[in-house]
Design a protein around this motif. Structure first.
Motif, PDB file in Angstrom:
ATOM      1  N   THR A  80       0.847  -1.188   0.000  1.00  0.00           N
ATOM      2  CA  THR A  80       0.000   0.000   0.000  1.00  0.00           C
ATOM      3  C   THR A  80       0.884   1.240   0.000  1.00  0.00           C
ATOM      4  O   THR A  80       1.939   1.269   0.618  1.00  0.00           O
ATOM      5  CB  THR A  80      -0.956   0.030   1.216  1.00  0.00           C
ATOM      6  N   GLY A  81       0.453   2.245  -0.732  1.00  0.00           N
ATOM      7  CA  GLY A  81       1.217   3.477  -0.838  1.00  0.00           C
ATOM      8  C   GLY A  81       2.159   3.500  -2.027  1.00  0.00           C
ATOM      9  O   GLY A  81       2.655   4.558  -2.409  1.00  0.00           O
ATOM     10  N   SER A  82       2.429   2.343  -2.650  1.00  0.00           N
ATOM     11  CA  SER A  82       3.287   2.294  -3.837  1.00  0.00           C
ATOM     12  C   SER A  82       2.452   2.632  -5.065  1.00  0.00           C
ATOM     13  O   SER A  82       1.309   2.199  -5.175  1.00  0.00           O
ATOM     14  CB  SER A  82       3.879   0.899  -4.026  1.00  0.00           C
ATOM     15  N   SER A  83       3.020   3.371  -5.995  1.00  0.00           N
ATOM     16  CA  SER A  83       2.285   3.702  -7.215  1.00  0.00           C
ATOM     17  C   SER A  83       2.404   2.592  -8.254  1.00  0.00           C
ATOM     18  O   SER A  83       1.559   2.464  -9.133  1.00  0.00           O
ATOM     19  CB  SER A  83       2.767   5.025  -7.800  1.00  0.00           C
ATOM     20  N   PRO A 102       5.352 -11.692  -5.669  1.00  0.00           N
ATOM     21  CA  PRO A 102       4.612 -12.388  -4.620  1.00  0.00           C
ATOM     22  C   PRO A 102       3.274 -12.917  -5.142  1.00  0.00           C
ATOM     23  O   PRO A 102       2.719 -12.384  -6.101  1.00  0.00           O
ATOM     24  CB  PRO A 102       4.391 -11.305  -3.557  1.00  0.00           C
ATOM     25  N   ALA A 103       2.781 -13.959  -4.461  1.00  0.00           N
ATOM     26  CA  ALA A 103       1.531 -14.589  -4.870  1.00  0.00           C
ATOM     27  C   ALA A 103       0.323 -13.709  -4.560  1.00  0.00           C
ATOM     28  O   ALA A 103      -0.659 -13.720  -5.295  1.00  0.00           O
ATOM     29  CB  ALA A 103       1.376 -15.945  -4.185  1.00  0.00           C
ATOM     30  N   ALA A 104       0.394 -12.969  -3.478  1.00  0.00           N
ATOM     31  CA  ALA A 104      -0.720 -12.082  -3.099  1.00  0.00           C
ATOM     32  C   ALA A 104      -0.143 -10.766  -2.604  1.00  0.00           C
ATOM     33  O   ALA A 104       0.832 -10.749  -1.861  1.00  0.00           O
ATOM     34  CB  ALA A 104      -1.571 -12.737  -2.015  1.00  0.00           C
ATOM     35  N   ILE A 105      -0.761  -9.686  -3.051  1.00  0.00           N
ATOM     36  CA  ILE A 105      -0.298  -8.357  -2.635  1.00  0.00           C
ATOM     37  C   ILE A 105      -1.477  -7.479  -2.266  1.00  0.00           C
ATOM     38  O   ILE A 105      -2.588  -7.658  -2.758  1.00  0.00           O
ATOM     39  CB  ILE A 105       0.543  -7.662  -3.724  1.00  0.00           C
ATOM     40  N   ARG A 106      -1.207  -6.531  -1.378  1.00  0.00           N
ATOM     41  CA  ARG A 106      -2.188  -5.530  -0.965  1.00  0.00           C
ATOM     42  C   ARG A 106      -1.665  -4.186  -1.462  1.00  0.00           C
ATOM     43  O   ARG A 106      -0.514  -3.827  -1.205  1.00  0.00           O
ATOM     44  CB  ARG A 106      -2.320  -5.501   0.558  1.00  0.00           C
ATOM     45  N   VAL A 107      -2.521  -3.458  -2.220  1.00  0.00           N
ATOM     46  CA  VAL A 107      -2.138  -2.167  -2.776  1.00  0.00           C
ATOM     47  C   VAL A 107      -3.253  -1.150  -2.545  1.00  0.00           C
ATOM     48  O   VAL A 107      -4.368  -1.509  -2.180  1.00  0.00           O
ATOM     49  CB  VAL A 107      -1.833  -2.268  -4.292  1.00  0.00           C
ATOM     50  N   SER A 108      -2.925   0.087  -2.794  1.00  0.00           N
ATOM     51  CA  SER A 108      -3.906   1.169  -2.716  1.00  0.00           C
ATOM     52  C   SER A 108      -4.567   1.345  -4.080  1.00  0.00           C
ATOM     53  O   SER A 108      -3.996   0.960  -5.109  1.00  0.00           O
ATOM     54  CB  SER A 108      -3.206   2.479  -2.334  1.00  0.00           C
ATOM     55  N   THR A 109      -5.756   1.940  -4.105  1.00  0.00           N
ATOM     56  CA  THR A 109      -6.396   2.228  -5.387  1.00  0.00           C
ATOM     57  C   THR A 109      -5.480   3.121  -6.209  1.00  0.00           C
ATOM     58  O   THR A 109      -4.762   3.963  -5.671  1.00  0.00           O
ATOM     59  CB  THR A 109      -7.773   2.906  -5.203  1.00  0.00           C
ATOM     60  N   GLY A 110      -5.490   2.916  -7.502  1.00  0.00           N
ATOM     61  CA  GLY A 110      -4.646   3.679  -8.407  1.00  0.00           C
ATOM     62  C   GLY A 110      -3.280   3.066  -8.647  1.00  0.00           C
ATOM     63  O   GLY A 110      -2.499   3.568  -9.455  1.00  0.00           O
ATOM     64  N   THR A 111      -2.975   1.964  -7.982  1.00  0.00           N
ATOM     65  CA  THR A 111      -1.671   1.306  -8.150  1.00  0.00           C
ATOM     66  C   THR A 111      -1.652   0.512  -9.452  1.00  0.00           C
ATOM     67  O   THR A 111      -2.622  -0.155  -9.796  1.00  0.00           O
ATOM     68  CB  THR A 111      -1.378   0.362  -6.970  1.00  0.00           C
ATOM     69  N   THR A 112      -0.529   0.578 -10.149  1.00  0.00           N
ATOM     70  CA  THR A 112      -0.314  -0.216 -11.352  1.00  0.00           C
ATOM     71  C   THR A 112       0.524  -1.430 -10.980  1.00  0.00           C
ATOM     72  O   THR A 112       1.580  -1.298 -10.371  1.00  0.00           O
ATOM     73  CB  THR A 112       0.412   0.606 -12.438  1.00  0.00           C
ATOM     74  N   ILE A 113       0.036  -2.608 -11.341  1.00  0.00           N
ATOM     75  CA  ILE A 113       0.792  -3.840 -11.161  1.00  0.00           C
ATOM     76  C   ILE A 113       1.458  -4.140 -12.505  1.00  0.00           C
ATOM     77  O   ILE A 113       0.808  -4.138 -13.550  1.00  0.00           O
ATOM     78  CB  ILE A 113      -0.104  -5.031 -10.753  1.00  0.00           C
ATOM     79  N   VAL A 114       2.758  -4.394 -12.464  1.00  0.00           N
ATOM     80  CA  VAL A 114       3.515  -4.779 -13.650  1.00  0.00           C
ATOM     81  C   VAL A 114       3.950  -6.227 -13.442  1.00  0.00           C
ATOM     82  O   VAL A 114       4.715  -6.514 -12.528  1.00  0.00           O
ATOM     83  CB  VAL A 114       4.754  -3.877 -13.858  1.00  0.00           C
ATOM     84  N   TRP A 115       3.421  -7.118 -14.264  1.00  0.00           N
ATOM     85  CA  TRP A 115       3.848  -8.512 -14.220  1.00  0.00           C
ATOM     86  C   TRP A 115       5.017  -8.632 -15.182  1.00  0.00           C
ATOM     87  O   TRP A 115       4.921  -8.239 -16.347  1.00  0.00           O
ATOM     88  CB  TRP A 115       2.710  -9.434 -14.643  1.00  0.00           C
ATOM     89  N   MET A 167      -0.627 -22.066 -10.156  1.00  0.00           N
ATOM     90  CA  MET A 167      -0.095 -20.762 -10.567  1.00  0.00           C
ATOM     91  C   MET A 167      -1.233 -19.750 -10.563  1.00  0.00           C
ATOM     92  O   MET A 167      -1.851 -19.464 -11.576  1.00  0.00           O
ATOM     93  CB  MET A 167       0.593 -20.835 -11.924  1.00  0.00           C
ATOM     94  N   LYS A 168      -1.493 -19.246  -9.332  1.00  0.00           N
ATOM     95  CA  LYS A 168      -2.586 -18.298  -9.113  1.00  0.00           C
ATOM     96  C   LYS A 168      -2.074 -17.164  -8.248  1.00  0.00           C
ATOM     97  O   LYS A 168      -1.091 -17.301  -7.525  1.00  0.00           O
ATOM     98  CB  LYS A 168      -3.746 -18.992  -8.393  1.00  0.00           C
ATOM     99  N   GLY A 169      -2.767 -16.046  -8.324  1.00  0.00           N
ATOM    100  CA  GLY A 169      -2.391 -14.900  -7.506  1.00  0.00           C
ATOM    101  C   GLY A 169      -3.618 -14.080  -7.144  1.00  0.00           C
ATOM    102  O   GLY A 169      -4.723 -14.344  -7.597  1.00  0.00           O
ATOM    103  N   ALA A 170      -3.371 -13.077  -6.296  1.00  0.00           N
ATOM    104  CA  ALA A 170      -4.467 -12.194  -5.876  1.00  0.00           C
ATOM    105  C   ALA A 170      -3.908 -10.810  -5.586  1.00  0.00           C
ATOM    106  O   ALA A 170      -2.791 -10.659  -5.100  1.00  0.00           O
ATOM    107  CB  ALA A 170      -5.135 -12.752  -4.619  1.00  0.00           C
ATOM    108  N   VAL A 171      -4.729  -9.818  -5.910  1.00  0.00           N
ATOM    109  CA  VAL A 171      -4.417  -8.422  -5.597  1.00  0.00           C
ATOM    110  C   VAL A 171      -5.561  -7.887  -4.752  1.00  0.00           C
ATOM    111  O   VAL A 171      -6.718  -7.936  -5.172  1.00  0.00           O
ATOM    112  CB  VAL A 171      -4.280  -7.570  -6.888  1.00  0.00           C
ATOM    113  N   VAL A 172      -5.231  -7.441  -3.553  1.00  0.00           N
ATOM    114  CA  VAL A 172      -6.217  -6.836  -2.658  1.00  0.00           C
ATOM    115  C   VAL A 172      -6.044  -5.328  -2.779  1.00  0.00           C
ATOM    116  O   VAL A 172      -4.987  -4.798  -2.454  1.00  0.00           O
ATOM    117  CB  VAL A 172      -6.015  -7.287  -1.203  1.00  0.00           C
TER     118      VAL A 172
END
Length: 174
Positions: A80-83, A102-115, A167-172
């Motif tokens: 959380t807090g990372s853009s 990581p398999a599961a991450i928690r981020v803030s709204t507006g965060t971009t995940i780069v796989w 091979m599964k993941g989750a973004v909270v």
């Protein structure tokens, strides 16, 4: 000692058979080169499961059993807090290079995940459960796919060819 060896051998053989079966389905391509699609930006799409997100920051999501066979899942990485956050595709686990890390991450709204693909474990993709975002299949090291999450919720995703391997993941998203 003999029983332990036989059990270990059985696990290795069945895991190897499962991996080879899954790899047999990975030789095809759904088009697309090794280019980044630029992400889909937008609202996050995909299936959300807000009732299982642990009730806010600090809680440990249950994911309703989603992470049960994910070999490298050891909790939710708090970003959380990372853009922007990077997730490795084809990291070591599940009997080969069949995990997101990581398999599961928690981020803030507006965060971009780069796989970002490691180049290991054959062809992989990233596909949201229920739609919303999906990358092309790739085995190219350094290939990337990104998605910006602008709505709170829990987003579950898989590598389609290696789903049965865990091979599964989750973004909270909070």
């Amino acid at each position: 000692m003999f029983e332990s060896t036989r059990t270990r051998r059985s696990v290795v053989l069945s895991t190897s058979t499962l991996a080879l079966t899954a790899l047999a389905g990975c030789s095809g391509s759904s088009g697309g080169g090794g280019e980044d699609d630029g992400g889909s930006g937008g609202s996050g799409g995909g299936s959300t499961d807000t009732e299982s997100d642990g009730g806010g920051s600090g809680g440990t999501p249950s994911f309703d059993g989603w992470m049960e066979n994910v070999g490298n899942y050891d909790g939710v990485a708090d970003e959380t807090g990372s853009s922007e956050v990077t997730v490795a595709v084809g990291a070591s686990g599940n009997g080969g290079n069949f995990t997101f890390d990581p398999a599961a991450i928690r981020v803030s709204t507006g965060t971009t995940i780069v796989w970002e693909w490691t180049g290991q474990g054959a062809q992989h993709n990233v596909a949201a459960e229920g739609g919303g975002f999906e990358s092309d299949l790739s085995s190219e090291e350094g290939y990337t796919f990104e998605h910006t999450f602008s709505e709170a919720g829990t987003y579950k995703y898989v590598c389609t060819p290696h789903r049965t391997l865990g091979m599964k993941g989750a973004v909270v998203v909070e």
